[in-house]
Design an enzyme around this catalytic site. Structure first.
Site, short mmCIF file in Angstrom:
data_model
loop_
_atom_site.label_atom_id
_atom_site.label_comp_id
_atom_site.label_asym_id
_atom_site.label_seq_id
_atom_site.Cartn_x
_atom_site.Cartn_y
_atom_site.Cartn_z
N ASN A 8 0.80 -1.23 0.00
CA ASN A 8 0.00 0.00 0.00
C ASN A 8 0.83 1.28 0.00
O ASN A 8 0.29 2.36 -0.16
CB ASN A 8 -0.92 0.03 1.22
CG ASN A 8 -2.06 -0.95 1.09
OD1 ASN A 8 -2.54 -1.22 0.00
ND2 ASN A 8 -2.48 -1.51 2.20
N TYR A 9 2.13 1.18 0.18
CA TYR A 9 2.97 2.37 0.27
C TYR A 9 3.37 2.88 -1.12
O TYR A 9 3.64 2.10 -2.02
CB TYR A 9 4.23 2.09 1.07
CG TYR A 9 4.01 1.68 2.51
CD1 TYR A 9 2.78 1.85 3.15
CD2 TYR A 9 5.02 1.09 3.24
CE1 TYR A 9 2.60 1.46 4.45
CE2 TYR A 9 4.84 0.70 4.56
CZ TYR A 9 3.62 0.89 5.16
OH TYR A 9 3.44 0.50 6.45
N GLN A 10 3.45 4.18 -1.26
CA GLN A 10 3.93 4.87 -2.46
C GLN A 10 3.23 4.37 -3.72
O GLN A 10 3.87 3.99 -4.69
CB GLN A 10 5.46 4.71 -2.58
CG GLN A 10 6.14 5.74 -3.45
CD GLN A 10 6.04 7.13 -2.89
OE1 GLN A 10 5.83 7.34 -1.71
NE2 GLN A 10 6.15 8.13 -3.73
N GLU A 35 1.77 1.64 -4.39
CA GLU A 35 2.14 0.25 -4.67
C GLU A 35 3.50 0.11 -5.35
O GLU A 35 3.80 -0.91 -5.96
CB GLU A 35 1.06 -0.45 -5.49
CG GLU A 35 -0.27 -0.50 -4.77
CD GLU A 35 -1.34 -1.27 -5.53
OE1 GLU A 35 -1.04 -1.86 -6.59
OE2 GLU A 35 -2.48 -1.29 -5.06
#
Length: 89
Positions: free
Chosen positions: A29-31, A33
């Protein structure tokens, strides 16, 4: 929070590693994906994969296979796979 592009992320990761950091906790979920891909590419460019511990998280079982395969393609292997949030509510 502001945006952080790939080049700036690599500068931050370089500083982290040069300061003795060796554990990276990331998530699909970060940046948008892209964090796992960027981290994997960063490690490969510097040939330091064997010096870092990578943990990643997922949010649904269906996404687990994609996360692991993406992580394996970019980071060679994942040390720890964690469930970010319980998907069966």
């Amino acid at each position: 929070m502001g945006e952080c592009g790939k080049e700036e992320s690599e500068k931050i990761l370089d500083y982290f590693y040069e300061s003795g950091g060796n554990f990276i906790d990331t998530s699909n979920n970060y940046q948008k994906e892209e964090s796992e891909i960027w981290i994997g590419e960063w490690m490969k460019k510097r040939n330091i994969r064997d010096q870092l511990v990578i943990a990643t998280k997922f949010t649904t079982y269906d996404f687990l296979l994609l996360v692991v395969s993406r992580s394996l393609c970019t980071a060679d292997y994942v040390i720890m796979q964690m469930l970010q949030s319980w998907p069966w509510r």
